[in-house]
Design a protein around this motif. Sequence first.
Motif, PDB file in Angstrom:
ATOM      1  N   ASP A   8      50.473  34.381  44.294  1.00 23.76           N
ATOM      2  CA  ASP A   8      50.874  35.390  43.312  1.00 23.76           C
ATOM      3  C   ASP A   8      50.370  34.968  41.933  1.00 23.76           C
ATOM      4  O   ASP A   8      50.780  33.931  41.411  1.00 23.76           O
ATOM      5  CB  ASP A   8      52.404  35.517  43.312  1.00 23.76           C
ATOM      6  N   PRO A   9      49.467  35.763  41.321  1.00 23.33           N
ATOM      7  CA  PRO A   9      48.953  35.376  40.010  1.00 23.33           C
ATOM      8  C   PRO A   9      50.015  35.410  38.910  1.00 23.33           C
ATOM      9  O   PRO A   9      49.818  34.837  37.851  1.00 23.33           O
ATOM     10  CB  PRO A   9      47.837  36.391  39.733  1.00 23.33           C
ATOM     11  N   GLY A  10      51.156  36.035  39.175  1.00 23.16           N
ATOM     12  CA  GLY A  10      52.236  36.080  38.189  1.00 23.16           C
ATOM     13  C   GLY A  10      53.265  34.998  38.407  1.00 23.16           C
ATOM     14  O   GLY A  10      54.252  34.896  37.666  1.00 23.16           O
ATOM     15  N   ARG A  11      53.066  34.197  39.431  1.00 24.32           N
ATOM     16  CA  ARG A  11      54.035  33.140  39.748  1.00 24.32           C
ATOM     17  C   ARG A  11      53.881  31.987  38.757  1.00 24.32           C
ATOM     18  O   ARG A  11      52.771  31.542  38.488  1.00 24.32           O
ATOM     19  CB  ARG A  11      53.750  32.645  41.169  1.00 24.32           C
ATOM     20  N   PRO A  12      54.986  31.507  38.223  1.00 25.22           N
ATOM     21  CA  PRO A  12      54.881  30.360  37.308  1.00 25.22           C
ATOM     22  C   PRO A  12      54.332  29.137  38.044  1.00 25.22           C
ATOM     23  O   PRO A  12      54.591  28.969  39.252  1.00 25.22           O
ATOM     24  CB  PRO A  12      56.316  30.122  36.824  1.00 25.22           C
ATOM     25  N   PRO A  13      53.586  28.290  37.359  1.00 19.12           N
ATOM     26  CA  PRO A  13      53.048  27.095  38.026  1.00 19.12           C
ATOM     27  C   PRO A  13      54.174  26.166  38.469  1.00 19.12           C
ATOM     28  O   PRO A  13      55.248  26.148  37.872  1.00 19.12           O
ATOM     29  CB  PRO A  13      52.182  26.429  36.950  1.00 19.12           C
ATOM     30  N   ALA A  14      53.899  25.449  39.537  1.00 19.04           N
ATOM     31  CA  ALA A  14      54.890  24.509  40.075  1.00 19.04           C
ATOM     32  C   ALA A  14      55.123  23.396  39.055  1.00 19.04           C
ATOM     33  O   ALA A  14      54.214  22.958  38.354  1.00 19.04           O
ATOM     34  CB  ALA A  14      54.400  23.922  41.390  1.00 19.04           C
ATOM     35  N   ALA A  15      56.369  22.941  39.005  1.00 20.36           N
ATOM     36  CA  ALA A  15      56.720  21.841  38.095  1.00 20.36           C
ATOM     37  C   ALA A  15      56.085  20.551  38.602  1.00 20.36           C
ATOM     38  O   ALA A  15      55.996  20.327  39.806  1.00 20.36           O
ATOM     39  CB  ALA A  15      58.236  21.702  38.031  1.00 20.36           C
ATOM     40  N   PRO A  16      55.632  19.695  37.678  1.00 17.74           N
ATOM     41  CA  PRO A  16      55.057  18.415  38.115  1.00 17.74           C
ATOM     42  C   PRO A  16      56.101  17.564  38.804  1.00 17.74           C
ATOM     43  O   PRO A  16      57.279  17.612  38.469  1.00 17.74           O
ATOM     44  CB  PRO A  16      54.557  17.766  36.813  1.00 17.74           C
ATOM     45  N   ARG A  17      55.647  16.769  39.729  1.00 19.63           N
ATOM     46  CA  ARG A  17      56.567  15.886  40.483  1.00 19.63           C
ATOM     47  C   ARG A  17      56.660  14.537  39.855  1.00 19.63           C
ATOM     48  O   ARG A  17      55.888  13.975  39.269  1.00 19.63           O
ATOM     49  CB  ARG A  17      56.090  15.754  41.931  1.00 19.63           C
TER      50      ARG A  17
END
Length: 130
Positions: free
Chosen positions: A121-130
């Motif tokens: 999904d291009p509107g999905r926020p990027p995953a948080a860094p681990r």
Amino acid sequence: MPTPEERLAEAKQLSGLPPVVAICGSTRFMAEMNEADLRETEAGRIVVKPGCDLNAPHALWSDPDEAAALKIRLDELHRAKIRLADEVLVVGDYIGDSTRAEIAYARSLGRPVRFTHPEVDPGRPPAAPR
């Protein structure tokens, strides 16, 4: 005065039509689109989706100039299918420019957009860094 979209929504509601879902995605996923069509239909939804795969050989688009003109008409037709739909289902694990534009168009109309692969999904926020 209601907009054409508002009049269409009212007409669909008054007629008791089931929800309409527009399937979007790269035509490389035509088999997956057909499977999604089957599942959405079984769930009681009316399905509209791409009807031509310009990447597959066919006499209707064998001439490059005719194929280019047809692509423009098909893009316009698909936007009409999105306007007709109550929601959009994006099929596949790849989002190209055309599909990205369809998603943006659907969202600009306030249509809910579902994904078979939500991670694209291009509107999905990027995953948080681990």
